[in-house]
Design a protein around this motif. Sequence first.
Motif, PDB file in Angstrom:
ATOM      1  N   ALA A 109       1.176  -1.138   0.121  1.00 24.32           N
ATOM      2  CA  ALA A 109      -0.260  -0.357  -0.048  1.00 24.32           C
ATOM      3  C   ALA A 109       0.781   1.595   0.659  1.00 24.32           C
ATOM      4  CB  ALA A 109      -1.052   0.058   0.901  1.00 24.32           C
ATOM      5  N   GLY A 110       2.144   1.146   0.595  1.00 28.47           N
ATOM      6  CA  GLY A 110       2.469   2.706   1.006  1.00 28.47           C
ATOM      7  C   GLY A 110       3.680   2.945  -0.718  1.00 28.47           C
ATOM      8  N   ASP A 111       3.224   1.544  -1.024  1.00 30.59           N
ATOM      9  CA  ASP A 111       4.079   2.155  -2.890  1.00 30.59           C
ATOM     10  C   ASP A 111       3.201   2.611  -3.466  1.00 30.59           C
ATOM     11  OD1 ASP A 111       6.201   0.213  -2.171  1.00 30.59           O
ATOM     12  OD2 ASP A 111       5.156  -1.348  -2.943  1.00 30.59           O
ATOM     13  N   LEU A 112       2.007   2.863  -3.677  1.00 39.79           N
ATOM     14  CA  LEU A 112       1.854   4.150  -4.480  1.00 39.79           C
ATOM     15  C   LEU A 112       2.128   5.255  -4.677  1.00 39.79           C
ATOM     16  CD1 LEU A 112      -2.280   2.974  -3.821  1.00 39.79           C
ATOM     17  CD2 LEU A 112      -0.363   2.278  -5.751  1.00 39.79           C
ATOM     18  N   PRO A 113       2.558   6.364  -5.317  1.00 38.92           N
ATOM     19  CA  PRO A 113       3.257   7.640  -4.717  1.00 38.92           C
ATOM     20  C   PRO A 113       2.074   8.555  -3.752  1.00 38.92           C
ATOM     21  CG  PRO A 113       2.697   6.872  -7.289  1.00 38.92           C
ATOM     22  CD  PRO A 113       1.872   6.309  -5.916  1.00 38.92           C
ATOM     23  N   ARG A 114       2.666   9.145  -2.901  1.00 38.29           N
ATOM     24  CA  ARG A 114       2.164   9.610  -1.736  1.00 38.29           C
ATOM     25  C   ARG A 114       1.648  10.924  -2.290  1.00 38.29           C
ATOM     26  NH1 ARG A 114       4.507  11.561   4.100  1.00 38.29           N
ATOM     27  NH2 ARG A 114       2.252  12.328   4.976  1.00 38.29           N
ATOM     28  N   ASP A 115       1.476  11.964  -3.732  1.00 32.21           N
ATOM     29  CA  ASP A 115       0.522  12.934  -4.213  1.00 32.21           C
ATOM     30  C   ASP A 115       0.305  12.671  -4.746  1.00 32.21           C
ATOM     31  OD1 ASP A 115       2.720  11.365  -5.831  1.00 32.21           O
ATOM     32  OD2 ASP A 115       2.676  13.146  -7.749  1.00 32.21           O
ATOM     33  N   LEU A 116      -0.539  11.165  -5.482  1.00 33.63           N
ATOM     34  CA  LEU A 116      -1.574  11.021  -5.956  1.00 33.63           C
ATOM     35  C   LEU A 116      -2.336  10.371  -5.155  1.00 33.63           C
ATOM     36  CD1 LEU A 116       0.153   9.291  -9.220  1.00 33.63           C
ATOM     37  CD2 LEU A 116      -0.728  10.990  -8.863  1.00 33.63           C
ATOM     38  N   THR A 117      -1.858  10.201  -3.789  1.00 34.00           N
ATOM     39  CA  THR A 117      -2.822   9.501  -2.655  1.00 34.00           C
ATOM     40  C   THR A 117      -3.569  10.760  -2.307  1.00 34.00           C
ATOM     41  OG1 THR A 117      -1.077   8.813  -1.348  1.00 34.00           O
ATOM     42  CG2 THR A 117      -2.385   7.976  -2.564  1.00 34.00           C
TER      43      THR A 117
END
Length: 327
Positions: free
Chosen positions: A195-203
């Motif tokens: 779950a933490g792999d998703l780009p933070r700016d997008l989440t």
Amino acid sequence: MKETVYANERNTLCERAFLSENSAGRLKPLRPCPVRTDFMRDRDRIIHSKSFRRLMHKMQVFLAPEGDHYRTRLTHTLEVTQIARTLARALRLNEDLTEAAALGHDLGHTPFGHSGERALDRLCPNGFRHYEQSLRVADKLENLNLTVEVRDGMLNHSGANRASTLEGQLIKYADRIAYINHDIDDAIRAGILKAGDLPRDLTEILGDTHSKRISTMVNAVIAYGTDGDIGMTEPHWEATMKLRSFMFENVYFNSAAKSEDSKVADMIEHIYEYFRKQPDKLPPEYQANIEEDGVERSICDYIACMTDRYALALFEELFVPKTWQHK
């Protein structure tokens, strides 16, 4: 009942919604149903078709995954349909037209997902695109005789294509919302992503959970409205497309997730060549189309209709030696 539906649509749907009573009809005339509108009948015809049932055994992303909870092409279709109906209701568009087009949008998909599609695209003389095959399934292989508007929505749900109705245009957005998010869920389940792999700016824009992202994307389509074509508000559209690109890079073309793809291509090519050299071995319903469509097109139809497990079993039957047994 049907006349009541027509009246309700005239009184409740938005100005640009497509009214059921205005359908351009079917390729072949059909005696009207006293209860159901044409779009309701299309929905029922699709659900009762063989091609719809076969979606249960066609993979979404992962080939023969271990476990019961990975998406198939059928569960993907149901998720697309659910999202599309939510959008149609919120935007006061025709839910029956939307539902029928969503249920039919992947009828022509190959076994083994887009890996199978790419393999057939290389083999078929005029290429292969699953959205065009969906229409071929409906029009010829199963003779579903669907309405012009449902066929248009099925054909134009992918790529740069644009459906002529707003209801048809919803399918493209519902499709992307569904597959981006459920493929993230399956990739995490498979250990390809965390779950933490998703780009933070997008989440931060779309949400940090499955349900939050779907809600954000759905609400962005609703907020865009129906004054023009169907769309998605910014910055949500840009973030959605960046998340889609992230999935292509990290999942759809990931070497761990797609390690068997070359085997899929080899298997489909072997099956294709076997029937190209021996077209008389094709099932009778596909042989019947050879005179009109040619051998190659008929073989592509046969392979595209296969489920994953049918293709594997056929390959084994044709090419894997069997142990000798005394009789």
